[in-house]
Enzyme design. Structure first.
Site, PDB file in Angstrom:
ATOM      1  N   ASP A 337       0.826  -1.211   0.000  1.00 14.44           N
ATOM      2  CA  ASP A 337       0.000   0.000   0.000  1.00 14.44           C
ATOM      3  C   ASP A 337       0.861   1.262   0.000  1.00 14.44           C
ATOM      4  OD1 ASP A 337       0.825  -0.866   2.598  1.00 14.44           O
ATOM      5  OD2 ASP A 337      -0.414   0.721   3.467  1.00 14.44           O
ATOM      6  N   GLU A 338       0.271   2.317  -0.501  1.00 14.72           N
ATOM      7  CA  GLU A 338       0.798   3.691  -0.362  1.00 14.72           C
ATOM      8  C   GLU A 338       2.289   3.818  -0.655  1.00 14.72           C
ATOM      9  OE1 GLU A 338      -2.171   5.236   3.177  1.00 14.72           O
ATOM     10  OE2 GLU A 338      -0.482   4.022   3.764  1.00 14.72           O
TER      11      GLU A 338
END
Ligand code: TNX
Length: 524
Positions: A337-338
């Site tokens: 993620d991210e």
């Protein structure tokens, strides 16, 4: 062993004979269909009598599978702790007069459709718990625990008796995966704190605990071939506290504790972003072009591994191998993620390479929904947390989807603007909002068959101990247990909130610091 088996068999078949001799008790009417079970079972048929549980009750189990005996021992332990008994399991020798028996039975009945399905037949003198596997027996044991009333009745006999309403329960889960996630990286939680969380999850039939073991602020699991990960990376946490980490022995202990409750641990190493603590420990891993320094804030998206270096993959091969060897569960979570400072082409290359390393070490990869931008294998699970397009793409490629939509299922979202802990970037999630959605239809493009299950993540930027963890997790995690287990037609907020109110005695016994939402008329 054989003689014991014969003995117990003899006890069971002679029960009918014993029962005719024993003192008859005329039990008052009790109604199985009104007991506050969570999650709500598939089908309950009340027969308006009761089984009287007392200190002479005998617990017997199938002996051909030691895990069934273990489920029996778990039941005995909980009953003994609650009622002050000393029940033993499969210890029939000193009982020539068995009045009442609880029998935990391995069955190959075709009605038991999933490994976790179970049936309970509760009569005046016997309770039969049938399951195909020990996991099913264990889930049924939780139902039995919930059926034991708080108060005994001693007007019927010369000693206390707990009346379990008679009838039949047929039950099975809606989804095969029902999980919670705990972020032990932003703040460290001790082995005992995690065990307490596992105990409560088990009571509500969860079967997975995902541990977010690494992030920018800390690395929490000892890796023998790369010791600085914990020697250096384990010493920090959000807010500048002392951090901490699990030795491999600690971790094995947690895995076993969870396995004893038929819960798998899903380990996560979040990468290529969220990796500042790893890069502080071993600076060659860093790919963001800046000098690395320990980080104890709460920003995200500034760190990345160097996706172009072979040494990074050699490092990851060691890390994934060591963790996989400690983890009997089928999944290894690669995060993903991210990764805002990883170039897109590097991100795709990285995910595809790491997914292969995970498979090489015998595990199925799991990752946050962004990983579906890469070409992932259909065995890989995508965990939906924000916009659904990546998860839809993963499902189209044959992957299973784990549902954790932040707006509905994030345990770190505040209940409302007055909440003591938590964030609210996705939403405020009061107890009714947490319950009132349908995972099976949440993303219309994803068919139910492709949904692995649901998971409620608890990120720990704002919490650092059990009391704070429990304030955010409970009661909402109890509702997610029902969303993951119970059939849609059996779920109803008005009915659920009455059952939730009646969890107070259990939560108090467990010393759970739940959030006393005003939406619920809590039992006093
Ligand atoms: C987003 S959800 C994150 C986490 C934060 C969380 C806080 C996800 C995959 N990443 O890094 O802790 O929000 O709610």
């Amino acid at each position: 062993m054989l003689s014991r088996a014969v003995l117990i068999f003899a006890v069971v078949i002679s029960l009918a004979a014993c029962q005719s001799k024993k003192k008859e008790i005329n039990f008052p009417k009790t109604d199985l269909s009104t007991v506050a079970l969570i999650p709500k079972p598939v089908k309950t048929v009340a027969t308006n009598s009761a089984f009287g549980l007392d200190s002479n009750t005998v617990i017997l189990t199938t002996l051909t599978d030691s895990e069934f005996e273990k489920a029996g021992r778990f039941l005995a332990e909980k009953v003994n702790a609650k009622l002050g008994f000393d029940l033993k399991v499969n210890n029939a020798s000193d009982k020539d007069e068995i009045d009442r028996v609880i029998y935990i039975n391995q069955s190959d009945s075709v009605d038991l459709k999933t490994p976790e399905s179970y049936q309970l037949y509760i009569k005046k003198d016997s309770i039969y718990l049938n399951a195909k596997t020990a996991a099913g027996a264990f889930r049924g044991v939780q139902t039995l625990r919930q059926l034991i009333p708080e108060q005994s009745n001693d007007t019927l006999t010369d000693h206390p008796l707990w009346l379990i309403p008679s009838g039949k329960i047929y039950d099975e889960p809606l989804f095969e995966y029902r999980g919670a996630m705990l972020d032990v990286a932003r703040h460290f939680f001790t082995v005992d704190e995690v065990k307490k969380f596992i105990d409560i999850l088990a009571y509500y039939k969860y079967n997975a605990l995902h541990l977010h073991l690494t992030d920018d602020q800390g690395w929490r699991l000892e890796i023998k071939s790369w010791p600085k990960l914990t020697e250096v990376g384990g010493k920090t946490e959000v807010g500048g506290g002392e951090g901490g980490f699990y030795t491999q022995e600690d971790y094995k202990d947690l895995v076993q504790y969870a396995a004893d409750r038929h819960i798998i641990i899903v380990p996560e190493v979040d990468m290529p972003g969220h990796t500042n603590a790893a890069s502080v420990s071993y600076p060659f891993l860093n790919g963001n072009g800046k000098k690395v320094a320990p980080y104890t804030g709460t920003q995200v998206g500034f760190s990345t591994f160097d996706a172009q270096k072979d040494t990074v993959y050699a490092f990851l091969d060691d890390v994934i191998r060591e963790i996989s060897e400690l983890s009997p569960g089928p999944y290894f979570h690669i995060g993903g993620d991210e990764s805002h400072v990883t170039k897109k082409k590097d991100y795709l290359y990285f995910v595809e390479k790491v997914e292969k390393i995970v498979r090489k070490h015998g595990k199925r990869a799991m990752g946050w929904n962004e990983i579906a931008q890469a070409k992932i294998d259909s065995s890989t699970v995508a965990q939906l947390w924000n916009e659904p397009h990546n998860a839809i793409k993963a499902a189209e490629g044959g992957s299973k989807i784990l549902l954790s939509p932040a707006k509905k299922a994030y345990l770190d979202m505040q209940y409302d603007s007055l909440s003591k802990y938590g964030l609210h970037w996705a939403a405020y999630i009061p107890v009714d909002t947490a319950y009132n959605w349908s995972p099976e239809t949440y993303v219309p493009e994803i068919p139910k068959e492709q949904i692995l299950g649901i998971e409620a993540p608890l990120w720990s930027e704002t919490i650092s101990n059990s009391a704070e963890l429990e304030y955010l997790a409970f009661p909402r995690a109890i509702g997610y247990a029902e969303l993951g287990w119970s059939q849609p037609e059996n779920r109803n907020w008005e009915d659920y909130k009455l059952r939730l109110a009646q969890q107070v005695p259990y939560l108090n016994t467990m010393n759970v610091n739940f959030y006393p939402s005003k939406l619920i008329d809590w039992e006093k």
